[in-house]
Design a protein around this motif. Sequence first.
Motif, PDB file in Angstrom:
ATOM      1  N   GLY A  18       0.915  -1.039   0.116  1.00 56.58           N
ATOM      2  CA  GLY A  18      -0.241   0.272   0.087  1.00 56.58           C
ATOM      3  C   GLY A  18       0.543   1.150  -0.208  1.00 56.58           C
ATOM      4  O   GLY A  18       0.239   2.542  -0.424  1.00 56.58           O
ATOM      5  N   GLU A  19       1.498   1.431   0.513  1.00 57.16           N
ATOM      6  CA  GLU A  19       3.027   2.753   0.824  1.00 57.16           C
ATOM      7  C   GLU A  19       4.556   1.668   0.649  1.00 57.16           C
ATOM      8  O   GLU A  19       4.106   1.110   1.237  1.00 57.16           O
ATOM      9  CB  GLU A  19       2.527   3.959   1.649  1.00 57.16           C
ATOM     10  CG  GLU A  19       2.328   3.017   3.012  1.00 57.16           C
ATOM     11  CD  GLU A  19       1.513   3.543   4.477  1.00 57.16           C
ATOM     12  OE1 GLU A  19       1.894   4.850   4.025  1.00 57.16           O
ATOM     13  OE2 GLU A  19       0.733   3.320   4.791  1.00 57.16           O
ATOM     14  N   PRO A  20       5.257   3.055   0.502  1.00 61.88           N
ATOM     15  CA  PRO A  20       6.513   2.766   1.243  1.00 61.88           C
ATOM     16  C   PRO A  20       6.398   2.267   2.383  1.00 61.88           C
ATOM     17  O   PRO A  20       5.944   2.743   3.302  1.00 61.88           O
ATOM     18  CB  PRO A  20       7.051   3.773   0.697  1.00 61.88           C
ATOM     19  CG  PRO A  20       6.857   4.795  -0.052  1.00 61.88           C
ATOM     20  CD  PRO A  20       4.514   4.189   0.331  1.00 61.88           C
ATOM     21  N   ASP A  30       7.467  -7.124   0.761  1.00 62.73           N
ATOM     22  CA  ASP A  30       6.934  -6.017   0.928  1.00 62.73           C
ATOM     23  C   ASP A  30       6.382  -5.939  -0.571  1.00 62.73           C
ATOM     24  O   ASP A  30       7.290  -5.954  -2.155  1.00 62.73           O
ATOM     25  CB  ASP A  30       8.075  -5.215   0.727  1.00 62.73           C
ATOM     26  CG  ASP A  30       7.498  -2.942   0.415  1.00 62.73           C
ATOM     27  OD1 ASP A  30       6.270  -2.777   0.274  1.00 62.73           O
ATOM     28  OD2 ASP A  30       9.014  -3.247   1.102  1.00 62.73           O
ATOM     29  N   THR A  31       5.134  -6.109  -0.941  1.00 63.91           N
ATOM     30  CA  THR A  31       4.707  -6.322  -2.144  1.00 63.91           C
ATOM     31  C   THR A  31       4.367  -4.536  -3.287  1.00 63.91           C
ATOM     32  O   THR A  31       3.310  -4.126  -2.615  1.00 63.91           O
ATOM     33  CB  THR A  31       2.927  -6.771  -2.561  1.00 63.91           C
ATOM     34  OG1 THR A  31       2.280  -6.333  -1.381  1.00 63.91           O
ATOM     35  CG2 THR A  31       3.709  -8.520  -1.969  1.00 63.91           C
ATOM     36  N   TRP A  33       1.843  -2.711  -6.031  1.00 65.53           N
ATOM     37  CA  TRP A  33       1.169  -3.071  -7.403  1.00 65.53           C
ATOM     38  C   TRP A  33      -0.057  -2.101  -7.075  1.00 65.53           C
ATOM     39  O   TRP A  33       0.544  -1.249  -6.253  1.00 65.53           O
ATOM     40  CB  TRP A  33       1.043  -4.531  -7.196  1.00 65.53           C
ATOM     41  CG  TRP A  33       0.322  -5.184  -5.681  1.00 65.53           C
ATOM     42  CD1 TRP A  33       0.407  -4.718  -4.716  1.00 65.53           C
ATOM     43  CD2 TRP A  33      -1.241  -4.999  -5.455  1.00 65.53           C
ATOM     44  NE1 TRP A  33      -0.552  -5.737  -3.513  1.00 65.53           N
ATOM     45  CE2 TRP A  33      -1.706  -5.864  -4.437  1.00 65.53           C
ATOM     46  CE3 TRP A  33      -2.172  -5.650  -6.552  1.00 65.53           C
ATOM     47  CZ2 TRP A  33      -2.793  -5.984  -3.740  1.00 65.53           C
ATOM     48  CZ3 TRP A  33      -3.464  -5.988  -6.122  1.00 65.53           C
ATOM     49  CH2 TRP A  33      -3.925  -5.910  -4.629  1.00 65.53           C
ATOM     50  N   GLN A  34      -0.614  -2.076  -7.821  1.00 63.53           N
ATOM     51  CA  GLN A  34      -2.016  -0.993  -7.879  1.00 63.53           C
ATOM     52  C   GLN A  34      -3.010  -1.941  -7.957  1.00 63.53           C
ATOM     53  O   GLN A  34      -3.516  -2.741  -8.883  1.00 63.53           O
ATOM     54  CB  GLN A  34      -1.423  -0.301  -8.770  1.00 63.53           C
ATOM     55  CG  GLN A  34      -0.269   0.523  -9.032  1.00 63.53           C
ATOM     56  CD  GLN A  34       0.088   1.464  -9.825  1.00 63.53           C
ATOM     57  OE1 GLN A  34      -0.065   1.095 -11.217  1.00 63.53           O
ATOM     58  NE2 GLN A  34       0.088   3.057  -9.476  1.00 63.53           N
ATOM     59  N   THR A  35      -4.384  -0.675  -7.990  1.00 61.33           N
ATOM     60  CA  THR A  35      -5.861  -1.453  -8.313  1.00 61.33           C
ATOM     61  C   THR A  35      -5.335  -1.499  -9.751  1.00 61.33           C
ATOM     62  O   THR A  35      -6.408  -2.830 -10.098  1.00 61.33           O
ATOM     63  CB  THR A  35      -6.731  -0.814  -8.304  1.00 61.33           C
ATOM     64  OG1 THR A  35      -6.657   0.048  -7.168  1.00 61.33           O
ATOM     65  CG2 THR A  35      -8.267  -0.916  -8.516  1.00 61.33           C
ATOM     66  N   ASP A  93       3.979   6.866 -10.209  1.00 64.40           N
ATOM     67  CA  ASP A  93       4.993   6.397  -8.983  1.00 64.40           C
ATOM     68  C   ASP A  93       6.543   6.627  -9.296  1.00 64.40           C
ATOM     69  O   ASP A  93       7.012   6.544 -10.049  1.00 64.40           O
ATOM     70  CB  ASP A  93       5.014   4.993  -7.886  1.00 64.40           C
ATOM     71  CG  ASP A  93       4.221   4.584  -7.560  1.00 64.40           C
ATOM     72  OD1 ASP A  93       2.884   5.581  -7.190  1.00 64.40           O
ATOM     73  OD2 ASP A  93       3.935   3.817  -7.085  1.00 64.40           O
ATOM     74  N   ARG A  97       4.174   8.563  -5.177  1.00 64.76           N
ATOM     75  CA  ARG A  97       3.420   8.900  -6.551  1.00 64.76           C
ATOM     76  C   ARG A  97       4.200   9.985  -6.150  1.00 64.76           C
ATOM     77  O   ARG A  97       4.748  10.972  -5.937  1.00 64.76           O
ATOM     78  CB  ARG A  97       1.541   9.474  -5.533  1.00 64.76           C
ATOM     79  CG  ARG A  97       0.994   8.546  -4.788  1.00 64.76           C
ATOM     80  CD  ARG A  97       1.296   7.329  -6.531  1.00 64.76           C
ATOM     81  NE  ARG A  97       0.060   7.534  -7.261  1.00 64.76           N
ATOM     82  CZ  ARG A  97      -0.091   7.149  -8.319  1.00 64.76           C
ATOM     83  NH1 ARG A  97      -0.437   5.773  -8.308  1.00 64.76           N
ATOM     84  NH2 ARG A  97      -0.318   7.128  -9.106  1.00 64.76           N
TER      85      ARG A  97
HETATM   86  C1  WTA Z   1       1.226   2.686  -3.528  1.00 64.18           C
HETATM   87  C2  WTA Z   1      -3.144  -1.238  -3.582  1.00 64.18           C
HETATM   88  C3  WTA Z   1       5.494   0.983  -1.607  1.00 64.18           C
HETATM   89  C4  WTA Z   1       1.976   3.380  -5.064  1.00 64.18           C
HETATM   90  C5  WTA Z   1      -2.768  -2.313  -3.644  1.00 64.18           C
HETATM   91  C6  WTA Z   1       1.082   2.549  -5.852  1.00 64.18           C
HETATM   92  C7  WTA Z   1       3.180   0.980  -2.591  1.00 64.18           C
HETATM   93  C8  WTA Z   1      -0.108   2.996  -4.976  1.00 64.18           C
HETATM   94  C9  WTA Z   1       3.141  -0.237  -2.770  1.00 64.18           C
HETATM   95  C10 WTA Z   1      -1.155   1.421  -5.739  1.00 64.18           C
HETATM   96  C11 WTA Z   1       4.864  -0.530  -1.985  1.00 64.18           C
HETATM   97  C12 WTA Z   1       1.297   0.100  -3.044  1.00 64.18           C
HETATM   98  N1  WTA Z   1       5.129   0.275  -1.870  1.00 64.18           N
HETATM   99  N2  WTA Z   1       3.636   1.778  -2.469  1.00 64.18           N
HETATM  100  N3  WTA Z   1       4.958  -1.641  -0.974  1.00 64.18           N
HETATM  101  N4  WTA Z   1       1.758  -1.127  -2.917  1.00 64.18           N
HETATM  102  N5  WTA Z   1       1.785   1.382  -3.205  1.00 64.18           N
HETATM  103  O1  WTA Z   1      -4.031   1.056  -6.011  1.00 64.18           O
HETATM  104  O2  WTA Z   1       2.069   4.448  -4.608  1.00 64.18           O
HETATM  105  O3  WTA Z   1      -4.484   1.544  -3.587  1.00 64.18           O
HETATM  106  O4  WTA Z   1       0.523   3.438  -7.014  1.00 64.18           O
HETATM  107  O5  WTA Z   1      -3.716  -0.493  -4.152  1.00 64.18           O
HETATM  108  O6  WTA Z   1       0.096   2.259  -3.973  1.00 64.18           O
HETATM  109  O7  WTA Z   1      -2.511   1.830  -4.754  1.00 64.18           O
HETATM  110  P1  WTA Z   1      -3.042   0.899  -4.923  1.00 64.18           P
END
Ligand code: WTA
Length: 634
Positions: free
Chosen positions: A389-391, A413-414, A416-418, A502, A517
Motif C-alpha cells: 500500500g505504501e513504502p 513488500d509487495t 502493485w496497484q488497483t 510512482d 506518487r
Molecule cells: C502505493 C494498492 C510502496 C503506490 C495495492 C501505488 C506502494 C499505490 C506499495 C497503489 C509498496 C502500493 N511500496 N508503495 N509495497 N504498494 N503502493 O491502487 O504508490 O490502492 O501506486 O493499490 O500504492 O494503490 P492502490
Amino acid sequence: MAEDTTVLLEEKRVFKPNYKIVEEAHIKNWEAELEKGKNIEKYWAEKAKELEWFQKWDKVLDDSNKPFYKWFTNGKINMTYNAVDRWIHTSKRNQVAILYVNERGDEEKLTYYELYRQVNKMANALKSLGIKKGDVVALYMPMCPEAIITMLACAKIGAPHTVIYSGLSVGALVERVNDAKAKIIVTADGTYRRGKIIELKKIVDEAILRCPTVQTTVILEHTGIPIELSDISGKEVLFDSIIEGEDDKCEPEIMDSEDPLFILYTSGTTGKPKGVVHTTGGYMVGVSTTTKLVFDIHDDDIFWCTADIGWITGHSYIVYGPLLVGTTTVVYEGAPDYPDPGVWWKIIEEHGITKFYTAPTAIRHLMRFGDKYPRLYDLSTLKILGSVGEPINPEAWIWYYKNIGREKCPIMDTWWQTETGMHLISPLPVTPLKPGSVTKPLPGIEAEIVDKNGKPVPPGKGGHLVIKTPWPAMLRTLYKDEKRYIETYWENIPGGVYTTGDMARMDEDGYIWIQGRSDDVLNIAGHRIGTAEVESAFVSHPAVAEAAVIGKSDPVKGEVIKAFLILKKGYSLNTALIGDLKKHVRHELGPVAVIGEMVQVDKLPKTRSGKIMRRILRAKEEGLELGDTSTLEE
Ligand code: WTA
C-alpha cells in the motif's frame, strides 16, 4: 547539483532467508525463476495450465491493438468454477475455505463444500432477480462471508461486480453505482467497527433515491439491528429470503478469457473516480500465481490478509487468489486496535495463522503501543509476512520483523496497484531482503525507472517507475472511458510503456525503492526528494509517531518541507525538539532536506485505506478548494 540525496537514505542491512523457508519454498532459486520469466508468454502460459479451462486459448498475448492488450484469447474459463467448484472433488472438500472472525470474538467457518452450496444458491437467486451475464451488481457490504459469496455468485453467472468500500459514504456510493449502471445493490443492515455498528442500510436508503438504474436492493441481516423494508425506491428483499429454496447447484457460465470480471473504482488525479476494468482469464492467472509464489502457499496454510474487500487487495488476496490456490482465507471484520491493540496478535495465535499480510500504516499504528501486546501471544505459527500500500519505512519493517515475525519470517513488500490487479514488484520468500525495498520485478514482469522522456536513469537516481511489457492481470480499460485509459496510463511517458504514477529509484544491486506518487515528490532547490522518504526520516526519530510532509513554496528554493507530526506520548514540539528534529532529518537525508516548518497535530487526513492525503494538507495550506474528499476517513 549535488549528489542525489536519495542515495543517502539507503538502508544497508540485508536479511537472508532462513533455511526452513528455503527448504519449503515452491521457488528455491530466485535468479533462475527470474530468468525463466524473461520469456513472458511461455512463462505465463505455463502458469495458466494450473487452472482448469473449458477451452484452451489460441494465443497467450494478443498485442495487435495496443494498449488494448488481450490475454489467453479465445480461452474459456470460469472464476468461481476454479476458485470453488473444482476443490469439492478433492481432499479440500471439507477444508475450511473461509474463516470469519470479528472484533466481538464471533467466529464462523465455511468449508469449500459449504461455500460451494451457498454460492450456487446466491447465483440462482441473482438469476431469479433477473440478473444475466453482463449485468452489473453493486456490493456495499461488511467484511463477512456473504460478501464473498455474493462476489463468487456474480462471477459464476458472468455478472461483473463492483464492490464499494463500506467506509465510503452516500456521495461516493451514488457516483459509482450510477457510473456502473448497477441493476442490484447487495448490502447489509450494518457493520461492526470499534465497538459500534455502522448502519449501512441507512446510507443505501439515502443513496438509492439518486440511483435510477437500481431495480432491487438485497439486504443481509448481519448485526441484527432493526431495519425497515420499504418500497419507495425499487424493491427491497432480504438476503436470506432470496436464497431460501434456491437450488444448491448452478452451472458455471462459460466465460471468454476477456469477458469482464469486475469493475473497481479508484481515485485519480482529478475528482472523478476511475472505473478500473479487470477481465477473467488473465486476472485469474496473475492472482493465483502471485498468491502461490509470493506467500508460498501449501496445503496446511491459513492465510490472513487484513485488507477490506472494497479494495483491490481484498479482491485479489482475500477472495480470488487464496481460493484459486485452495487455501483457507481469513475474513476479519473490525478495527486493528479494538477491544485492544492486541486483537490481531490474539487472532494469529488462536487460529494458527501462517501467512499474514497487512499495511505499513497499521504496523506504525500498532507499533505505537510498543511490544507489550505482541509479547502476550504465541506467534510461532507465522512463516511469511507481507506489506502493501505504501513504502514501509525501515523502522516499521524492523519492528514488524522482530516483534511479529520473531526474526524468522521474511517480509514480502509487495508493490502493485488497483490497475495492475496482481503484485508486480515483490520479493519471493527466498529473496535476500533490504528493509524498505520492494526488491525486483516478479518473474514475468519487466519494470524500469526512466526520466520523463522514457530514457532509463542511472542507479541511485530517482525517476518514473514504468512497466515495459504487458502482464496477465493488467487493467483492460477504464469503464466507458477509453480516452482516459490511454491518456492516464500510456501517453504520459514515450515508448509504449505503462505509467504507474510512482517515483522510484534502483540501487546498485538492481533493488527498487519506491519513493511515492509522482505528485507527492518534492523539489527542493532542484533536488528531487520523496515525501515518503522525508516522513520515514521523521518517524525514525524516537519522538515521532507519524508524519506527513508536503512542499511549501519558498522564494529561493522553490519548495521546502512542511511537516505535520503526531508525536509520541510525553513529547511536545518545543524549541529543543524542533532543533533536534531538524538535525535528525538533516542527518538522515542530507542538507537538501530543508525544513521550512513543523507543526504538531493530533490526526492526519487519511483515506479509509490508510494513505495520507497530502493533497488535502496542500490545499489547506494554499487556501485552495479541497477537491474530491469522498475517500477521506473523516
Ligand atoms: C502505493 C494498492 C510502496 C503506490 C495495492 C501505488 C506502494 C499505490 C506499495 C497503489 C509498496 C502500493 N511500496 N508503495 N509495497 N504498494 N503502493 O491502487 O504508490 O490502492 O501506486 O493499490 O500504492 O494503490 P492502490
